[in-house]
Design an enzyme around this catalytic site. Structure first.
Site, short mmCIF file in Angstrom:
data_model
loop_
_atom_site.label_atom_id
_atom_site.label_comp_id
_atom_site.label_asym_id
_atom_site.label_seq_id
_atom_site.Cartn_x
_atom_site.Cartn_y
_atom_site.Cartn_z
N GLY A 67 32.83 66.87 43.73
CA GLY A 67 31.91 66.26 44.72
C GLY A 67 32.48 65.09 45.48
N SER A 77 36.92 82.17 48.04
CA SER A 77 37.80 82.03 49.20
C SER A 77 38.17 83.36 49.83
CB SER A 77 39.07 81.31 48.76
OG SER A 77 40.07 81.41 49.73
N TYR A 111 46.97 81.09 43.85
CA TYR A 111 45.72 80.47 44.31
C TYR A 111 44.66 81.55 44.54
CZ TYR A 111 42.36 78.02 47.29
OH TYR A 111 41.20 77.50 47.83
N ASN A 126 38.55 79.31 56.72
CA ASN A 126 39.28 78.02 56.86
C ASN A 126 38.35 76.92 57.31
OD1 ASN A 126 41.41 80.14 56.88
ND2 ASN A 126 42.69 78.33 57.02
N1 LIG Z 1 39.01 73.72 52.48
C1 LIG Z 1 39.06 75.03 52.67
O1 LIG Z 1 39.43 75.51 53.76
C2 LIG Z 1 38.60 75.97 51.59
C3 LIG Z 1 38.63 77.35 51.86
C4 LIG Z 1 38.22 78.24 50.88
C5 LIG Z 1 37.77 77.74 49.65
N2 LIG Z 1 37.77 76.41 49.41
C6 LIG Z 1 37.29 75.93 48.09
O2 LIG Z 1 36.28 74.95 48.29
C7 LIG Z 1 36.31 74.01 47.21
C8 LIG Z 1 36.39 72.60 47.77
O3 LIG Z 1 37.56 72.47 48.54
P1 LIG Z 1 37.89 71.18 49.39
O4 LIG Z 1 38.51 71.63 50.66
O5 LIG Z 1 36.69 70.31 49.42
O6 LIG Z 1 39.04 70.52 48.51
P2 LIG Z 1 39.31 69.00 48.13
O7 LIG Z 1 40.68 68.97 47.55
O8 LIG Z 1 38.99 68.09 49.27
O9 LIG Z 1 38.24 68.71 47.00
C9 LIG Z 1 38.39 69.15 45.68
C10 LIG Z 1 37.88 68.05 44.77
O10 LIG Z 1 38.05 68.51 43.43
C11 LIG Z 1 38.59 67.48 42.67
N3 LIG Z 1 39.39 68.05 41.58
C12 LIG Z 1 40.62 68.63 41.68
N4 LIG Z 1 41.05 68.96 40.45
C13 LIG Z 1 40.08 68.60 39.57
C14 LIG Z 1 39.96 68.67 38.16
N5 LIG Z 1 40.96 69.15 37.41
N6 LIG Z 1 38.84 68.19 37.60
C15 LIG Z 1 37.83 67.68 38.36
N7 LIG Z 1 37.89 67.57 39.69
C16 LIG Z 1 39.01 68.04 40.30
C17 LIG Z 1 39.44 66.65 43.62
O11 LIG Z 1 39.61 65.31 43.15
C18 LIG Z 1 38.65 66.74 44.91
O12 LIG Z 1 37.76 65.64 45.05
C19 LIG Z 1 37.49 74.42 46.34
O13 LIG Z 1 37.01 75.18 45.27
C20 LIG Z 1 38.36 75.26 47.26
O14 LIG Z 1 39.12 76.21 46.53
C21 LIG Z 1 38.17 75.51 50.35
#
Ligand SMILES: NC(=O)c1ccc[n+]([C@@H]2O[C@H](COP(=O)([O-])OP(=O)(O)OC[C@H]3O[C@@H](n4cnc5c(N)ncnc54)[C@H](O)[C@@H]3O)[C@@H](O)[C@H]2O)c1
Ligand SMILES: [Zn+2]
Length: 374
Positions: free
Chosen positions: A11, A126, A186, A215
């Site tokens: 979060g 994803s 991934y 994305n």
């Molecule tokens: N950004 C994109 O384009 C995209 C696309 C498809 C899926 N996603 C998915 O959406 C979700 C959020 O992505 P985002 O872009 O906000 O990424 P982000 O890296 O900004 O946020 C992820 C958060 O998870 C926390 N985190 C990482 N490892 C952790 C752990 N071991 N324990 C607890 N917390 C942990 C991080 O500190 C971070 O605050 C993810 O599951 C990602 O796979 C993102």
């Protein structure tokens, strides 16, 4: 919807933090579980956008006991915590599997072996799970090709060719029943997360939903994490006076969706039961080329002199195009993308203008080069 006790794992991240804001705005009680991964949050510092009205537990999704405590009294879970980086997952294999697959295993294990009051479990999945999406040949119809062979890429022939007539094919939107073919660790872990949540959800009647994001772009995506988020990486390059580096010819495309629309999809999945036990694409349904991203950002930032560096090289495992078919989420949940690409890019630039951006692109690129992945 009445006030709920909600846990958002991850979060403090890009997507999670916007979701937290919206949930609080709607009067819910929100708890964040996040380890402040230093790749996303330099020096493990709390981001300045952290919502003061949310309870924050700093903990790692791999820590069973800490997560178990965080789940006390929770009614709705948004599982967003993950290690996010396609290329990086190809050499930090154990970490990606432990955090993504292992973290989701922890969450589900805790739920099924303890009393809980979970009414909804929503997991961030994803589009990478599709591998290459769908393509059409004017003559031979729809195909779902494998990755382009090295021999083709070495000759800089970037577009997919029809297996029957060898003519170039054009990209087509992929619906949810497209076969999932994972080409990276991934992608595999994101597929695991989704399948594990839906399997256990169905088996134990925990209403669960997987949202397959395409994305995502917008403010708050880390400008100092060179491993993920092409828009944020380009912003970081331009702000540091460097040219954005583009592989292939720049015509490869992705489906870009604003983070605000991602929040909208999460809220719909939470509030409506029609989506339970299903997976949904969340995208705009529109393909945008990578070159167009770089040029649009440069244009808004006023850095046109930093023209994109189009390398003509390629990364192992990269797909050519990716477009979402969003009919299912539109029809089932009433989702409608509301932020235009141009408006979303302007918002991103406005937010990023005065922010520090550490350009780690060269480091991330050399990690791939050393391993022969570029
Ligand atoms: N950004 C994109 O384009 C995209 C696309 C498809 C899926 N996603 C998915 O959406 C979700 C959020 O992505 P985002 O872009 O906000 O990424 P982000 O890296 O900004 O946020 C992820 C958060 O998870 C926390 N985190 C990482 N490892 C952790 C752990 N071991 N324990 C607890 N917390 C942990 C991080 O500190 C971070 O605050 C993810 O599951 C990602 O796979 C993102
Ligand atoms: Zn053909």
């Amino acid at each position: 919807m009445t006030t709920k006790n909600i846990l958002v794992t991850g979060g403090m991240g890009f997507v999670g933090s916007y979701l937290v804001d919206e949930l609080i705005q709607r009067g819910h009680r929100v708890r964040i579980f996040d380890n402040l991964d230093p790749q996303v949050h330099p020096n493990r510092e709390l981001p300045d956008y952290a919502n003061p009205h949310a309870e924050f537990i700093q903990g790692d999704i791999r820590d069973y006991d800490a997560l178990k405590k965080a789940l006390r009294g929770i009614e709705i879970i948004f599982h967003k915590a993950a290690a996010v980086g396609v290329g990086q997952s190809q050499y930090e294999i154990k970490k990606y599997v432990d955090v993504n697959t292992g973290g989701t295993a922890n969450l589900l294990d805790i739920l099924v072996n303890n009393k809980h009051n979970i009414e909804k479990l929503i997991v961030a999945a994803s589009q990478t799970s599709y591998g290459e999406g769908l393509y059409t040949c004017a003559e031979h119809g729809t195909q779902h090709p494998d990755l382009r062979p090295d021999s083709q890429l070495k000759n800089a022939h970037w577009e997919h060719r029809c297996p029957q007539c060898n003519k170039d094919m054009s990209p087509a939107p992929a619906p949810e029943n497209t076969q999932r073919i994972c080409h990276t660790i991934y992608a595999q872990t994101k597929t695991h997360q989704e399948d594990m949540v839906l399997n256990i959800g169905r088996a134990y009647k925990i209403p669960s939903v997987a949202l397959r994001y395409f994305n995502i772009f917008g403010p708050r995506q880390s400008l100092s994490n060179p491993y993920t988020g092409v828009t944020a990486i380009f912003m970081s390059r331009l702000k540091n006076g460097n040219r954005p580096v583009i592989y292939e010819d720049g015509i490869q495309s992705r489906d870009f969706i604003s983070v605000h629309d991602i929040v909208q999809a999460n809220i719909l999945a939470m509030e409506k039961s029609e989506g339970d036990y299903q997976a949904f694409n969340v995208g705009s349904g529109i393909g945008t080329s990578i070159k167009h991203i770089a040029l649009t950002l440069s244009n808004i930032l006023g850095t046109e002199h930093l023209s994109p560096d189009i390398t003509g090289t390629y990364r192992q495992g990269d797909i050519r195009h990716s477009i979402a078919d969003i009919s299912r989420i539109k029809k089932t949940l009433g989702f409608k993308p509301s932020v235009s690409f141009q408006h979303g890019m302007e918002e991103l630039v406005e937010w990023g203008r005065d922010r520090e951006a550490i350009d780690g692109f060269a480091k991330a690129q050399s990690a791939l080069q050393q391993r022969g992945l570029i």
